[in-house]
Design a protein around this motif. Structure first.
Motif, PDB file in Angstrom:
ATOM      1  N   ALA A 171      17.613   5.494 -51.337  1.00  0.00           N
ATOM      2  CA  ALA A 171      16.719   4.322 -51.346  1.00  0.00           C
ATOM      3  C   ALA A 171      16.631   3.732 -52.748  1.00  0.00           C
ATOM      4  CB  ALA A 171      15.327   4.717 -50.834  1.00  0.00           C
ATOM      5  N   LEU A 172      16.523   4.586 -53.760  1.00  0.00           N
ATOM      6  CA  LEU A 172      16.401   4.100 -55.144  1.00  0.00           C
ATOM      7  C   LEU A 172      17.697   3.440 -55.618  1.00  0.00           C
ATOM      8  CD1 LEU A 172      14.421   7.098 -56.667  1.00  0.00           C
ATOM      9  CD2 LEU A 172      13.613   4.739 -56.569  1.00  0.00           C
ATOM     10  N   VAL A 173      18.830   4.078 -55.346  1.00  0.00           N
ATOM     11  CA  VAL A 173      20.113   3.548 -55.821  1.00  0.00           C
ATOM     12  C   VAL A 173      20.451   2.227 -55.131  1.00  0.00           C
ATOM     13  CG1 VAL A 173      22.601   3.958 -55.780  1.00  0.00           C
ATOM     14  CG2 VAL A 173      21.064   5.774 -56.527  1.00  0.00           C
ATOM     15  N   THR A 174      20.303   2.189 -53.793  1.00  0.00           N
ATOM     16  CA  THR A 174      20.636   0.956 -53.080  1.00  0.00           C
ATOM     17  C   THR A 174      19.641  -0.150 -53.429  1.00  0.00           C
ATOM     18  OG1 THR A 174      19.376   1.692 -51.153  1.00  0.00           O
ATOM     19  CG2 THR A 174      21.728   2.141 -51.134  1.00  0.00           C
ATOM     20  N   GLY A 175      18.373   0.235 -53.661  1.00  0.00           N
ATOM     21  CA  GLY A 175      17.374  -0.761 -54.051  1.00  0.00           C
ATOM     22  C   GLY A 175      17.724  -1.368 -55.400  1.00  0.00           C
ATOM     23  N   SER A 176      18.188  -0.507 -56.299  1.00  0.00           N
ATOM     24  CA  SER A 176      18.580  -0.969 -57.622  1.00  0.00           C
ATOM     25  C   SER A 176      19.761  -1.945 -57.531  1.00  0.00           C
ATOM     26  CB  SER A 176      18.948   0.261 -58.453  1.00  0.00           C
ATOM     27  OG  SER A 176      19.392  -0.116 -59.712  1.00  0.00           O
ATOM     28  N   LEU A 177      20.742  -1.580 -56.684  1.00  0.00           N
ATOM     29  CA  LEU A 177      21.926  -2.433 -56.522  1.00  0.00           C
ATOM     30  C   LEU A 177      21.592  -3.729 -55.785  1.00  0.00           C
ATOM     31  CD1 LEU A 177      24.490   0.365 -55.735  1.00  0.00           C
ATOM     32  CD2 LEU A 177      24.728  -1.297 -57.577  1.00  0.00           C
ATOM     33  N   TRP A 178      20.518  -3.735 -55.056  1.00  0.00           N
ATOM     34  CA  TRP A 178      20.064  -4.948 -54.388  1.00  0.00           C
ATOM     35  C   TRP A 178      19.195  -5.778 -55.333  1.00  0.00           C
ATOM     36  CZ3 TRP A 178      16.725  -4.918 -49.293  1.00  0.00           C
ATOM     37  CH2 TRP A 178      16.756  -6.206 -48.724  1.00  0.00           C
ATOM     38  N   GLY A 179      18.453  -5.096 -56.182  1.00  0.00           N
ATOM     39  CA  GLY A 179      17.550  -5.785 -57.109  1.00  0.00           C
ATOM     40  C   GLY A 179      18.288  -6.672 -58.090  1.00  0.00           C
ATOM     41  N   ARG A 180      19.458  -6.207 -58.511  1.00  0.00           N
ATOM     42  CA  ARG A 180      20.224  -6.978 -59.506  1.00  0.00           C
ATOM     43  C   ARG A 180      20.593  -8.379 -58.989  1.00  0.00           C
ATOM     44  NH1 ARG A 180      20.958  -8.084 -64.715  1.00  0.00           N
ATOM     45  NH2 ARG A 180      22.886  -9.262 -64.855  1.00  0.00           N
ATOM     46  N   PRO A 181      21.273  -8.506 -57.819  1.00  0.00           N
ATOM     47  CA  PRO A 181      21.558  -9.866 -57.348  1.00  0.00           C
ATOM     48  C   PRO A 181      20.316 -10.618 -56.856  1.00  0.00           C
ATOM     49  CG  PRO A 181      22.418  -8.249 -55.793  1.00  0.00           C
ATOM     50  CD  PRO A 181      21.949  -7.485 -56.993  1.00  0.00           C
ATOM     51  N   ALA A 182      19.319  -9.903 -56.315  1.00  0.00           N
ATOM     52  CA  ALA A 182      18.169 -10.596 -55.723  1.00  0.00           C
ATOM     53  C   ALA A 182      17.116 -10.984 -56.760  1.00  0.00           C
ATOM     54  CB  ALA A 182      17.534  -9.714 -54.645  1.00  0.00           C
ATOM     55  N   TRP A 183      16.855 -10.101 -57.719  1.00  0.00           N
ATOM     56  CA  TRP A 183      15.791 -10.353 -58.692  1.00  0.00           C
ATOM     57  C   TRP A 183      16.300 -10.496 -60.113  1.00  0.00           C
ATOM     58  CZ3 TRP A 183      13.236  -5.312 -56.627  1.00  0.00           C
ATOM     59  CH2 TRP A 183      12.677  -5.541 -55.363  1.00  0.00           C
ATOM     60  N   MET A 227       8.550   0.716 -56.590  1.00  0.00           N
ATOM     61  CA  MET A 227       9.692   1.449 -57.156  1.00  0.00           C
ATOM     62  C   MET A 227       9.223   2.675 -57.921  1.00  0.00           C
ATOM     63  SD  MET A 227      11.318  -2.135 -58.186  1.00  0.00           S
ATOM     64  CE  MET A 227      12.848  -1.886 -59.031  1.00  0.00           C
ATOM     65  N   THR A 228       8.142   2.538 -58.680  1.00  0.00           N
ATOM     66  CA  THR A 228       7.635   3.672 -59.450  1.00  0.00           C
ATOM     67  C   THR A 228       7.137   4.784 -58.530  1.00  0.00           C
ATOM     68  OG1 THR A 228       6.972   2.109 -61.160  1.00  0.00           O
ATOM     69  CG2 THR A 228       6.066   4.331 -61.301  1.00  0.00           C
ATOM     70  N   SER A 229       6.407   4.417 -57.460  1.00  0.00           N
ATOM     71  CA  SER A 229       5.882   5.461 -56.570  1.00  0.00           C
ATOM     72  C   SER A 229       7.024   6.132 -55.788  1.00  0.00           C
ATOM     73  CB  SER A 229       4.808   4.894 -55.631  1.00  0.00           C
ATOM     74  OG  SER A 229       5.268   3.741 -54.965  1.00  0.00           O
ATOM     75  N   GLU A 230       8.092   5.382 -55.493  1.00  0.00           N
ATOM     76  CA  GLU A 230       9.250   5.991 -54.828  1.00  0.00           C
ATOM     77  C   GLU A 230       9.961   6.956 -55.794  1.00  0.00           C
ATOM     78  OE1 GLU A 230      10.003   5.606 -51.647  1.00  0.00           O
ATOM     79  OE2 GLU A 230      12.040   6.359 -51.461  1.00  0.00           O
ATOM     80  N   LEU A 231      10.010   6.589 -57.069  1.00  0.00           N
ATOM     81  CA  LEU A 231      10.601   7.497 -58.063  1.00  0.00           C
ATOM     82  C   LEU A 231       9.766   8.781 -58.169  1.00  0.00           C
ATOM     83  CD1 LEU A 231      12.840   7.845 -60.218  1.00  0.00           C
ATOM     84  CD2 LEU A 231      11.265   6.849 -61.878  1.00  0.00           C
ATOM     85  N   ILE A 232       8.432   8.630 -58.097  1.00  0.00           N
ATOM     86  CA  ILE A 232       7.556   9.811 -58.117  1.00  0.00           C
ATOM     87  C   ILE A 232       7.838  10.693 -56.903  1.00  0.00           C
ATOM     88  CG2 ILE A 232       5.136  10.562 -57.908  1.00  0.00           C
ATOM     89  CD1 ILE A 232       4.421   8.120 -59.676  1.00  0.00           C
ATOM     90  N   LEU A 233       8.141  10.059 -55.752  1.00  0.00           N
ATOM     91  CA  LEU A 233       8.493  10.832 -54.552  1.00  0.00           C
ATOM     92  C   LEU A 233       9.729  11.693 -54.814  1.00  0.00           C
ATOM     93  CD1 LEU A 233       7.842  11.294 -51.495  1.00  0.00           C
ATOM     94  CD2 LEU A 233       9.523   9.528 -50.999  1.00  0.00           C
TER      95      LEU A 233
END
Lengths: 246, 52
Positions: free
Chosen positions: A108-120, A130-136
Motif C-alpha cells: 500500500a505504501l509503495v504503490t501509494g508513493s508511485l501514484w502520488g508522484r504523478p497525481a500530486w 500516509m503517516t498513520s499507515e507507516l505507523i501500521l
C-alpha cells in the motif's frame, strides 16, 4: 443432519490437515480472481477523465490498503482470544498473520508513493493517512521483532498479544484520517454509507482485486500457520505421524 | 488501443508498471519464503522424529 464439532479444530493436531486443503482452495481462488481483476483493471476499465492512466494503480493500492488494516484487526482479534482463553492455536494464528499484514502495508505504501508522484507531484508527504499507515507498518514489524526477541513461545504469545491490542488504536486513526485532518490524501472512493464515486467497471475491478488479495492472504497465512505448528510442536508425538501421512 | 499504447500507459508507464511490478515481486517473494519455511519445518520434524 450431522453436526460438526467445531471445537475439534481449535487444537493444532486436527487443524493441521484441514489448513492444508483450505490453503490450496484459497490459493487457486486468489489466482483466478487476480487474473480476472487484472484483465478488468488493465484491459477493460476506461481511461480516467482526470488522472489518465496513472489511476490504474488504484487496483492494487486500495485492496492492499484495505487488507493491511483488516489483517491487523483479525490479528488483534486472535491475540485477544489467545490472551483471554490461553489458546495456543489462536496465538499461532496471530503470529501467522503478521508478516502478510506487513507485506500488504508495504505494498500500500509503495504503490501509494508511485501514484502520488504523478497525481500530486510528490512521492511522499507527512500527510495524516500516509503517516498513520507507516505507523501500521512499524506496528507489524515491532510485533514480529518482539516475538523474535523472546525465546519462550508462550511468553512471546502474551507479550506480542498485548502489543497487537495496544496498536488497534491506530486503525480508526488510519480509517478516519482523511476526514479528521484535511491533508493531502483524498477521501474514500468507496464507503458503506454513500454511493461509490467511481465508474461501475472500475469499482468492479477493484472489488475483484480485493477478493483476490483476501483469498491470497488466507492461503498464505494458513500455509505459514502450518509451518508454525510444526516448528512449535515438533517434539510432540502426533506431529511426526501428521508429516508422515502427507 | 495498440500494445505499445497499452505499455506506455499514457506517459505514466514508469509509475504504473513499477507499482504492479513491485507488488508482484513482494507477493512472489512471500510465496517462496512461506513455502520454504514449511519445507524446512517438515524436515526438522522428520529429524526430531528420528532421534527420539
Amino acid at each position: 443432519m450431522t453436526s460438526i464439532n467445531w471445537f475439534r479444530y481449535a487444537s493444532p493436531v486436527s487443524f493441521f490437515p484441514a489448513a492444508g486443503s483450505l490453503a490450496r482452495v484459497f490459493g487457486v481462488a486468489a489466482a483466478v480472481f487476480a487474473a480476472i481483476g487484472l484483465w478488468l483493471g488493465l484491459g477493460v476499465a476506461p481511461t480516467d477523465a482526470q488522472q489518465g492512466e496513472a489511476y490504474r494503480i488504484i487496483f492494487i493500492h486500495v485492496p492492499a490498503a484495505w487488507m493491511s488494516m483488516f489483517i491487523y484487526a483479525v490479528m488483534a482479534g486472535w491475540a485477544a482470544v489467545s490472551l483471554a482463553m490461553n489458546a495456543r492455536l489462536s496465538a499461532m494464528m496471530a503470529q501467522a498473520l503478521a508478516p502478510t499484514g506487513a507485506l500488504f502495508t508495504a505494498i500500500a505504501l509503495v504503490t501509494g508513493s508511485l501514484w502520488g508522484r504523478p497525481a500530486w507531484g510528490t512521492y511522499w508527504a507527512w500527510d495524516a493517512r500516509m503517516t498513520s499507515e507507516l505507523i501500521l507498518l512499524f506496528l507489524y514489524l515491532g510485533y514480529m521483532a518482539l516475538r523474535q526477541a523472546i525465546d519462550d513461545p508462550r511468553r512471546a504469545d502474551r507479550a506480542s498479544a498485548v502489543l497487537a491490542l495496544v496498536g488497534v488504536v491506530n486503525l480508526p486513526i488510519i480509517y478516519f484520517s482523511v476526514t479528521w485532518w484535511n491533508t493531502l490524501h483524498q477521501g474514500a472512493s468507496v464507503s458503506l454509507t454513500a454511493a461509490p464515486r467511481m465508474a461501475a467497471i472500475m469499482l468492479t475491478a477493484m472489488l475483484v482485486m480485493a477478493f483476490a488479495a483476501w483469498f491470497y492472504a488466507i492461503a498464505v497465512t494458513l500455509t505459514r500457520l502450518r509451518a508454525i505448528i510444526l516448528e512449535r510442536e515438533k517434539r510432540a508425538s502426533w506431529i511426526g505421524e501428521l508429516v508422515g501421512a502427507e | 488501443m495498440s500494445l505499445a499504447e497499452f505499455f506506455a500507459m499514457g506517459g505514466n508507464a514508469f509509475y504504473v508498471w513499477s507499482a504492479y511490478g513491485l507488488a508482484a515481486l513482494l507477493i512472489a517473494g512471500e510465496i517462496v519464503a512461506v513455502r520454504s519455511r514449511l519445507r524446512n519445518a517438515r524436515q526438522a520434524v522428520r529429524e526430531a522424529g528420528g532421534s527420539t
